[in-house]
Write a protein that holds these residues in place. Sequence first.
Motif: not given
Ligand SMILES: [Zn+2]
Length: 309
Positions: A47, A51, A158
């Motif tokens: 993840h 990003d 986020h």
């Molecule tokens: Zn993230």
Amino acid sequence: MRTELSTETCLKKVSLVDLAGNVFLTIIKFAAGTLANSAALLSDAVHSASDVFSTLVMYVGVKVSTKEPNKKYPYGYGKLESVTAIIMSMILFSAGAGIGISGIQKIMAGNSDNLTTPGVFALIVALLSVAIKEGMFWYIYRFGKSVNSQAMLAEAWHQRTDALASIGSVVGILGARLGFPLLDPLAAIIIAVFILKTALSIFAEAVNKIIDRAIDDELKGQIKQIIISVEGVLAVHSVRGKYTADSIRVDAGFYINSEMTVAEATEIKECVKYKLLEEIPTISYCMINAYPMKNSAANRKAALKKKLD
Ligand SMILES: [Zn+2]
């Protein structure tokens, strides 16, 4: 001009912190996930890697959308920011789906015996990730609010979601170390659900802004009040408005005395435009029309009604 300058400065700071933070977290999570055997932390690492990519997309998107309007794009590039948010949400969605599927595969394939217990290094890195991500949330949120940037605020939330995901890692790793090895891949799946939820809400908000939603009645009423308050305006003819990215476009018409000269009518139009732009700063563009009110009795009646209002 001042807003644009500060958007530019904020964007640079935010992107730099975002990029540095995520590159650092990607490396350390991959290392700890591999060396200390944690599925949850490896998911978290995938993840963080996505990003790094989405930060680059955001940077380009905001930079392009704050460009001045020109001959080819006379309304500016505002909508590109929503397009960027949509691309970001898609990247996030695929990362979330990948992590979820991998977690499910691990649980289906393994029983408690062949799942390895994550080491203490994984736990330390997961805790560090929670702290760094929460710090990044506040840092980006502050800038996003001050320049009212949709993409920057989306990026801030986020970070908060990422912090929650890392809390999931902490729980999973700790649980696995305490004798429940299935908790680690289970945490990976919970992380994935958080990620998918964030992706969908960013997507929905961006789409909502891109399809020209009409302004609400309250704002319409406010615009009517401003128009009618200008000297020379007899009555409001029509008001229409829509959201485009983060700003509002207005089409409005009003009645003036039919004996006015073109110069006088133009002056009133300019005055209405100036007042609207000044009193409602979110309006970025307005198209104003003046219509002659022919019947002099109607003229007087409208003028009287206006006085009474
Ligand atoms: Zn993230």
